[in-house]
Design a protein around this motif. Structure first.
Motif, PDB file in Angstrom:
ATOM      1  N   TYR A  75      -1.006   8.410   4.780  1.00  9.01           N
ATOM      2  CA  TYR A  75      -0.444   7.395   3.905  1.00  9.01           C
ATOM      3  C   TYR A  75       0.577   6.545   4.654  1.00  9.01           C
ATOM      4  O   TYR A  75       1.300   7.032   5.522  1.00  9.01           O
ATOM      5  CB  TYR A  75       0.206   8.039   2.679  1.00  9.01           C
ATOM      6  N   ALA A  76       0.638   5.276   4.260  1.00  9.38           N
ATOM      7  CA  ALA A  76       1.574   4.342   4.883  1.00  9.38           C
ATOM      8  C   ALA A  76       1.763   3.172   3.938  1.00  9.38           C
ATOM      9  O   ALA A  76       1.036   3.028   2.944  1.00  9.38           O
ATOM     10  CB  ALA A  76       1.032   3.862   6.216  1.00  9.38           C
ATOM     11  N   ASP A  77       2.731   2.335   4.237  1.00  7.24           N
ATOM     12  CA  ASP A  77       2.876   1.125   3.424  1.00  7.24           C
ATOM     13  C   ASP A  77       2.090  -0.015   4.075  1.00  7.24           C
ATOM     14  O   ASP A  77       1.562   0.111   5.179  1.00  7.24           O
ATOM     15  CB  ASP A  77       4.348   0.755   3.222  1.00  7.24           C
ATOM     16  N   GLY A  78       2.008  -1.138   3.371  1.00  6.17           N
ATOM     17  CA  GLY A  78       1.192  -2.252   3.843  1.00  6.17           C
ATOM     18  C   GLY A  78       1.626  -2.815   5.174  1.00  6.17           C
ATOM     19  O   GLY A  78       0.800  -3.226   5.992  1.00  6.17           O
ATOM     20  N   HIS A  79       2.941  -2.828   5.445  1.00  7.44           N
ATOM     21  CA  HIS A  79       3.428  -3.358   6.715  1.00  7.44           C
ATOM     22  C   HIS A  79       2.957  -2.501   7.884  1.00  7.44           C
ATOM     23  O   HIS A  79       2.612  -3.018   8.955  1.00  7.44           O
ATOM     24  CB  HIS A  79       4.950  -3.442   6.695  1.00  7.44           C
ATOM     25  N   ASP A  80       2.956  -1.193   7.692  1.00  7.77           N
ATOM     26  CA  ASP A  80       2.472  -0.313   8.758  1.00  7.77           C
ATOM     27  C   ASP A  80       0.978  -0.513   8.996  1.00  7.77           C
ATOM     28  O   ASP A  80       0.503  -0.526  10.138  1.00  7.77           O
ATOM     29  CB  ASP A  80       2.748   1.146   8.405  1.00  7.77           C
ATOM     30  N   LEU A  81       0.217  -0.665   7.915  1.00 10.00           N
ATOM     31  CA  LEU A  81      -1.224  -0.878   8.070  1.00 10.00           C
ATOM     32  C   LEU A  81      -1.519  -2.187   8.794  1.00 10.00           C
ATOM     33  O   LEU A  81      -2.500  -2.274   9.533  1.00 10.00           O
ATOM     34  CB  LEU A  81      -1.903  -0.886   6.699  1.00 10.00           C
ATOM     35  N   ALA A  82      -0.672  -3.181   8.597  1.00 13.58           N
ATOM     36  CA  ALA A  82      -0.882  -4.470   9.258  1.00 13.58           C
ATOM     37  C   ALA A  82      -0.833  -4.339  10.773  1.00 13.58           C
ATOM     38  O   ALA A  82      -1.413  -5.151  11.497  1.00 13.58           O
ATOM     39  CB  ALA A  82       0.159  -5.478   8.778  1.00 13.58           C
ATOM     40  N   LEU A  84      -2.264  -2.047  12.397  1.00 14.08           N
ATOM     41  CA  LEU A  84      -3.507  -1.421  12.835  1.00 14.08           C
ATOM     42  C   LEU A  84      -4.696  -2.368  12.833  1.00 14.08           C
ATOM     43  O   LEU A  84      -5.777  -2.004  13.289  1.00 14.08           O
ATOM     44  CB  LEU A  84      -3.838  -0.230  11.927  1.00 14.08           C
ATOM     45  N   VAL A  85      -4.522  -3.563  12.294  1.00 19.36           N
ATOM     46  CA  VAL A  85      -5.654  -4.464  12.133  1.00 19.36           C
ATOM     47  C   VAL A  85      -5.387  -5.783  12.856  1.00 19.36           C
ATOM     48  O   VAL A  85      -4.315  -5.995  13.403  1.00 19.36           O
ATOM     49  CB  VAL A  85      -5.933  -4.722  10.634  1.00 19.36           C
ATOM     50  N   ALA A  86      -6.391  -6.640  12.857  1.00 16.89           N
ATOM     51  CA  ALA A  86      -6.223  -7.960  13.469  1.00 16.89           C
ATOM     52  C   ALA A  86      -5.120  -8.722  12.754  1.00 16.89           C
ATOM     53  O   ALA A  86      -4.855  -8.510  11.566  1.00 16.89           O
ATOM     54  CB  ALA A  86      -7.543  -8.732  13.400  1.00 16.89           C
ATOM     55  N   ARG A  87      -4.489  -9.607  13.458  1.00 17.20           N
ATOM     56  CA  ARG A  87      -3.357 -10.353  12.916  1.00 17.20           C
ATOM     57  C   ARG A  87      -3.730 -11.069  11.612  1.00 17.20           C
ATOM     58  O   ARG A  87      -4.742 -11.753  11.533  1.00 17.20           O
ATOM     59  CB  ARG A  87      -2.866 -11.368  13.944  1.00 17.20           C
ATOM     60  N   ASP A  88      -2.899 -10.865  10.590  1.00 16.81           N
ATOM     61  CA  ASP A  88      -3.056 -11.493   9.276  1.00 16.81           C
ATOM     62  C   ASP A  88      -4.335 -11.070   8.555  1.00 16.81           C
ATOM     63  O   ASP A  88      -4.766 -11.725   7.593  1.00 16.81           O
ATOM     64  CB  ASP A  88      -3.036 -13.029   9.386  1.00 16.81           C
ATOM     65  N   ALA A  89      -4.959  -9.974   8.975  1.00 14.27           N
ATOM     66  CA  ALA A  89      -6.174  -9.512   8.306  1.00 14.27           C
ATOM     67  C   ALA A  89      -5.822  -8.903   6.948  1.00 14.27           C
ATOM     68  O   ALA A  89      -4.858  -8.143   6.835  1.00 14.27           O
ATOM     69  CB  ALA A  89      -6.896  -8.475   9.173  1.00 14.27           C
ATOM     70  N   PRO A  90      -6.582  -9.212   5.900  1.00 13.93           N
ATOM     71  CA  PRO A  90      -6.318  -8.658   4.563  1.00 13.93           C
ATOM     72  C   PRO A  90      -6.857  -7.232   4.440  1.00 13.93           C
ATOM     73  O   PRO A  90      -8.007  -7.015   4.042  1.00 13.93           O
ATOM     74  CB  PRO A  90      -7.055  -9.630   3.636  1.00 13.93           C
ATOM     75  N   HIS A  91      -6.039  -6.251   4.755  1.00 14.61           N
ATOM     76  CA  HIS A  91      -6.526  -4.860   4.789  1.00 14.61           C
ATOM     77  C   HIS A  91      -6.644  -4.226   3.411  1.00 14.61           C
ATOM     78  O   HIS A  91      -7.312  -3.206   3.254  1.00 14.61           O
ATOM     79  CB  HIS A  91      -5.638  -4.006   5.684  1.00 14.61           C
ATOM     80  N   GLN A  92      -5.995  -4.773   2.399  1.00 10.83           N
ATOM     81  CA  GLN A  92      -6.061  -4.278   1.023  1.00 10.83           C
ATOM     82  C   GLN A  92      -5.673  -2.798   0.910  1.00 10.83           C
ATOM     83  O   GLN A  92      -6.174  -2.074   0.055  1.00 10.83           O
ATOM     84  CB  GLN A  92      -7.461  -4.504   0.436  1.00 10.83           C
ATOM     85  N   GLY A  93      -4.803  -2.367   1.794  1.00 11.56           N
ATOM     86  CA  GLY A  93      -4.301  -1.010   1.709  1.00 11.56           C
ATOM     87  C   GLY A  93      -5.223   0.056   2.259  1.00 11.56           C
ATOM     88  O   GLY A  93      -4.995   1.249   2.029  1.00 11.56           O
ATOM     89  N   LEU A  94      -6.241  -0.331   3.048  1.00  8.88           N
ATOM     90  CA  LEU A  94      -7.212   0.632   3.559  1.00  8.88           C
ATOM     91  C   LEU A  94      -7.612   0.269   4.988  1.00  8.88           C
ATOM     92  O   LEU A  94      -8.038  -0.863   5.244  1.00  8.88           O
ATOM     93  CB  LEU A  94      -8.472   0.658   2.687  1.00  8.88           C
ATOM     94  N   VAL A  95      -7.486   1.218   5.906  1.00 10.66           N
ATOM     95  CA  VAL A  95      -7.931   1.044   7.291  1.00 10.66           C
ATOM     96  C   VAL A  95      -8.642   2.324   7.701  1.00 10.66           C
ATOM     97  O   VAL A  95      -8.070   3.417   7.637  1.00 10.66           O
ATOM     98  CB  VAL A  95      -6.756   0.763   8.249  1.00 10.66           C
TER      99      VAL A  95
END
Length: 268
Positions: A75-82, A84-95
């Motif tokens: 578990y993590a918050d949205g900033h941490d998930l950001a 892990l993904v491409a810049r400005d990618a809409p991860h929707q809370g899941l990676v």
């Protein structure tokens, strides 16, 4: 297990976020996917080998279906998930990090005369290929075929654009696209290349039997050698006010034409 129970059962398993600096790159041999549709489809795909899911609690609650009780979730918050993904990618809370899909071969997708096969000649933008996969799934195409050297790799950006279709539509990568077209002709497929300069419209060129739809990259179009391996060239009858369509839009229209060609009263 209900969603609320699943949430409580996993509550104590959060840990420090590891890896990723906004590149969306996964570990060697792995693919990192993000967004609800892409992640959910990958989780439901029995052909996928999953390594780890990073998620917000809201992301977990949005999933349709249950995760196995021992599934590795951090578990993590949205900033941490950001991170892990491409810049400005809409991860929707899941990676999700998982293994790449196994290779699919041309012989595996040949055989259903009702389902078109889509061949992409040097279409390299992952957003376009993802959108084409989505249309291919919507119109029940048998597969897409690309040349391995001139197509984007499997990636989170592509999977997000495909909205789950990466897990549904077989993707055949070949060394020689011209040879693949020859094999399709030998299997009884009629090969139609979409070209704005063609005289016939797609409706006029569409056969009743097995069909391959060939699309080239935006701007350059199909290479000469690929066009030479088509049985016919055809155009979409668009207005003179617009020079051309985005390749993913053209693919969607061509797939619709193939899907409706036998429907009563259809123009195609």
């Amino acid at each position: 297990m209900a969603k609320g129970d699943r949430k409580r059962a996993m509550r104590g398993r959060a840990g420090r976020m590891q890896g990723g600096r906004g590149s969306g790159r996964a570990s060697a041999g792995q693919v990192r996917l993000w967004g609800r549709h892409a992640v959910e489809a990958a989780l439901k795909n029995p052909e996928r080998q999953h390594r780890k899911l990073w998620a917000t609690r809201e992301g977990i609650e949005s999933l349709d279906g249950e995760l196995p009780p021992d599934f590795p979730v951090e578990y993590a918050d949205g900033h941490d998930l950001a991170r892990l993904v491409a810049r400005d990618a809409p991860h929707q809370g899941l990676v999700l990090e998982c293994a790449a899909l196994e290779d699919v071969f041309l012989a595996d997708v040949i055989g259903d005369p009702e389902r078109p096969i889509l061949v992409l000649d040097q279409v390299t933008d992952p957003h376009n290929v993802g959108a084409i996969l989505r249309s291919a799934a919507a119109f029940d195409a048998a597969a897409i075929v690309t040349q391995d050297r001139h197509a984007p790799p499997e990636s989170g950006t592509l999977a997000k654009s495909a909205s789950g279709a990466l897990e549904i539509v077989p993707w055949v990568r070949v060394v020689n696209l011209a040879r693949a077209l020859e094999e399709l002709a030998e299997a009884g497929y009629w090969r139609i290349g979409l070209a704005g300069e063609a005289e016939a419209t797609l409706a006029e060129a569409m056969p009743a039997g097995p069909v391959v739809l060939v699309l080239g990259a935006e701007g350059e179009g199909m290479r000469h050698n690929i066009a030479a391996h088509c049985d016919a060239l055809a155009k979409l009858p668009i207005s003179d006010a617009m020079e051309s369509l985005n390749v993913s839009n053209a693919a969607a229209i061509a797939l619709y034409a193939a899907a409706t060609r036998s429907a009563p009263g259809a123009d195609c």
